[in-house]
Design a protein around this motif. Structure first.
Motif, PDB file in Angstrom:
ATOM      1  N   ALA A 364      38.570  43.179  40.413  1.00 55.23           N
ATOM      2  CA  ALA A 364      37.536  42.170  40.647  1.00 55.23           C
ATOM      3  C   ALA A 364      36.246  42.921  40.965  1.00 55.23           C
ATOM      4  O   ALA A 364      36.204  43.724  41.904  1.00 55.23           O
ATOM      5  CB  ALA A 364      37.915  41.232  41.777  1.00 55.23           C
ATOM      6  N   PRO A 366      32.614  42.791  42.373  1.00 58.67           N
ATOM      7  CA  PRO A 366      31.675  41.940  43.119  1.00 58.67           C
ATOM      8  C   PRO A 366      30.277  42.002  42.499  1.00 58.67           C
ATOM      9  O   PRO A 366      29.800  43.077  42.110  1.00 58.67           O
ATOM     10  CB  PRO A 366      31.671  42.545  44.528  1.00 58.67           C
ATOM     11  N   SER A 369      27.776  37.778  46.010  1.00 59.54           N
ATOM     12  CA  SER A 369      28.981  37.178  46.596  1.00 59.54           C
ATOM     13  C   SER A 369      29.861  36.542  45.524  1.00 59.54           C
ATOM     14  O   SER A 369      30.807  35.816  45.850  1.00 59.54           O
ATOM     15  CB  SER A 369      28.593  36.128  47.641  1.00 59.54           C
ATOM     16  N   HIS A 371      32.302  37.114  41.830  1.00 60.24           N
ATOM     17  CA  HIS A 371      33.307  38.088  41.400  1.00 60.24           C
ATOM     18  C   HIS A 371      33.567  37.960  39.899  1.00 60.24           C
ATOM     19  O   HIS A 371      33.790  36.854  39.394  1.00 60.24           O
ATOM     20  CB  HIS A 371      34.623  37.879  42.161  1.00 60.24           C
ATOM     21  N   ASP A 373      36.329  38.857  37.416  1.00 61.82           N
ATOM     22  CA  ASP A 373      37.716  39.288  37.275  1.00 61.82           C
ATOM     23  C   ASP A 373      37.890  39.983  35.934  1.00 61.82           C
ATOM     24  O   ASP A 373      37.468  39.474  34.890  1.00 61.82           O
ATOM     25  CB  ASP A 373      38.652  38.092  37.363  1.00 61.82           C
ATOM     26  N   ARG A 390      34.447  34.087  38.331  1.00 63.75           N
ATOM     27  CA  ARG A 390      35.307  33.149  39.043  1.00 63.75           C
ATOM     28  C   ARG A 390      34.542  31.954  39.608  1.00 63.75           C
ATOM     29  O   ARG A 390      34.924  30.801  39.417  1.00 63.75           O
ATOM     30  CB  ARG A 390      36.001  33.914  40.171  1.00 63.75           C
TER      31      ARG A 390
END
Length: 525
Positions: A364, A366, A369, A371, A373, A390
């Motif tokens: 994942a 960053p 804040s 993400h 995947d 996500r």
């Protein structure tokens, strides 16, 4: 909560365009840290809450905005409340009829207004509590109803927003509420249009459309006159998932799509490079192969996004139209390259770049804040990665799914069985928008991916049907299946795709190679 087809219901919301004559509008900047439209400029507003509906039931006569049906008066309460909470102007009057948004009322009730605003923002009181408790009354008749705008089905958060306009010339200066508003400023309509076109005033679709509508219609003062007329025509937009709207949805969610002219296969002429931004950080997805001009296009998108720190360039795979520009982007942004480790040799020897961090799937990444995947989904290429944002439900598909047509899958890199398996895995993701390696963004990911699966299986059935008529070469099959349907320049890739199908069928015992390059149905002679 979503409907059976995965579409989120549109939440009621209200927005107030504050106008100061002769031609100023008040705009607020959303904090960059917000997950939705961070850094965008908007008018004061927000969701219609139960307290607004309660106010409309208790005191409907105070909410009679010009041109609005009485059944929608809770929107007026919400617009007035949100304007008070966010910028400190309460469109109301006291018992003596003094407007609380003008100096004569604001001075008398300064302490009460400050306390009421704080209680509303803290959730310690309702709008009805603070207004009735002080003997005030809302002045919804000052508002003119302008437009209704419903965001498209592909949006993760959808709103049914009613826009109002209010002339606050001579009023007190707005005071933004810091947690919800990063800044606020009065702008001439012409300045707002010019700054947006220059890329320094990010606007969401409805805001942009309404500003242009007001500017084209004669300016702020004329807009007030127009929407004070109960018979004036009001704009109503129920957005659908068109490519233009999907692109705008991506932009509002911190995803910029940059089509870079690249040596790829028709019908595509560009490769999409994506800039994913949040909280001052960014990740680039794919590099295209557009030389200095391609780098310049990406740099323009980066500048429009506020020059975030680019923490990495990640590649979906190492084909030239996706990886050829990697060195140029690394140099431009000073960022490392991340890709699947099996792409390392090709990237080193063909494009002169090194993988700084291998991505094997399951990681994942960053971005602020948010993400990304990482998903290893081979088939089109053994090193093919996809990325799922996500928090935005956006799936970056590289060449596994493209915006127009379909990808070739065959030797030397492709594996049809793995490709179909990867498509089925992609279907399981809760994606709302596909951000493809080529072509426009796509909605309804599950349906789109199922169409690709069905297309490949149908092609497989076509090959078996032709083989029942007798042995065929790959070239014979390609001519029968693709001649006249695809440009001649991609017939070689069509041939490879046919061979990819044959190899899969051979593994399954449904086809077999025979003498002189011929293929026949599976089984013994």
């Amino acid at each position: 909560m979503t409907t059976a087809d995965g579409v989120a219901p549109a939440r009621d919301a209200a927005t107030v365009i504050l106008v100061k004559q002769p031609d100023f509008i008040y705009m607020t900047e959303r904090p960059a840290s917000l997950r939705v439209a961070g850094g965008f400029y908007v008018f004061p507003g927000g969701a219609v809450e139960e307290q607004d509906r309660a106010y409309a039931r208790a005191r409907p006569g105070e909410l009679a905005a010009v041109g609005l049906d009485p059944e929608h008066r809770a929107f007026v309460a919400a617009g007035i409340r949100e304007t008070f909470e966010e910028v400190g102007l309460l469109l109301a009057e006291d018992r003596e009829g003094r407007p609380l948004w003008r100096p004569e009322g604001a001075r008398v009730h300064a302490a009460a207004l400050a306390a009421a605003r704080a209680r509303l923002n803290e959730g310690a009181a309702t709008l009805l509590d603070v207004v009735a408790g002080h003997g005030w009354r809302l002045t919804g008749q000052l508002l003119g109803y302008v437009a209704r705008w419903v965001t498209p089905p592909a949006a993760r958060r959808r709103f049914n927003t009613r826009f109002f306009i209010a002339d606050v010339t001579g009023g007190i200066e707005p005071a933004p509420f810091a947690p919800e508003v990063a800044a606020g400023e009065w702008l001439r309509l012409s300045e707002a249009v010019a700054r947006h076109e220059a890329g320094t005033l990010p606007l969401m679709r409805p805001t942009r459309a309404l500003i242009r509508e007001l500017a084209a219609g004669g300016g702020a003062a004329e807009a007030i006159r127009r929407f004070r007329d109960p018979d004036a025509e009001r704009l109503e937009v129920i957005e659908q998932n068109t490519p233009e709207v999907l692109l705008a949805v991506l932009n509002s969610q911190g995803v910029a799509m940059v089509p870079v002219p690249s040596p790829t296969l028709l019908p595509a002429t560009t490769t999409n490079v994506f800039l994913v931004t949040h909280g001052g950080e960014a990740v680039l997805i794919d590099a295209g192969h557009g030389g200095d001009d391609g780098v310049a296009l990406v740099r323009t998108a980066w500048e429009r996004a506020g020059r975030p720190r680019v923490k990495a360039l990640v590649l979906t795979h190492c084909h030239p139209d996706h990886a050829g520009g990697a060195a140029g982007l690394q140099k431009a942004f000073g960022c490392p390259l991340w890709a699947h480790p099996s792409a390392a040799e090709t990237l080193r020897t063909r494009f002169g770049v090194e993988i700084g961090r291998p991505l094997e799937g399951g990681e994942a990444i960053p971005v602020g804040s948010m993400h990304l995947d990482v998903l290893h989904l081979p088939g089109h290429a053994p090193n093919h990665l996809c990325f799922f944002l996500r928090e935005r439900a956006v799936l970056f598909t590289g060449d596994n799914v493209v915006g127009e047509g379909s990808s070739w899958v065959g030797p030397p890199d492709g594996d049809m069985a793995l490709y179909l398996e990867s498509l089925r895995k992609m279907q399981e993701l809760p994606a709302r928008i596909i951000a493809p390696g080529h072509g426009p963004a796509l909605d309804e990911p599950r349906r789109r991916i199922q169409a690709l699966i069905d297309r490949r299986l149908a092609r497989e059935a076509d090959i078996e049907r032709l083989l029942r008529e007798g042995p065929r070469t790959v070239e014979d099959l390609t001519e029968a299946l693709y001649a006249g349907q695809v440009p001649g320049s991609v017939m070689e890739m069509a041939r490879r795709t046919v061979l990819g199908h044959l190899i899969k069928l051979e593994r399954e015992g449904r086809a077999r190679p025979v003498e002189a390059g011929l293929w026949a149905l599976g089984g013994s002679d």
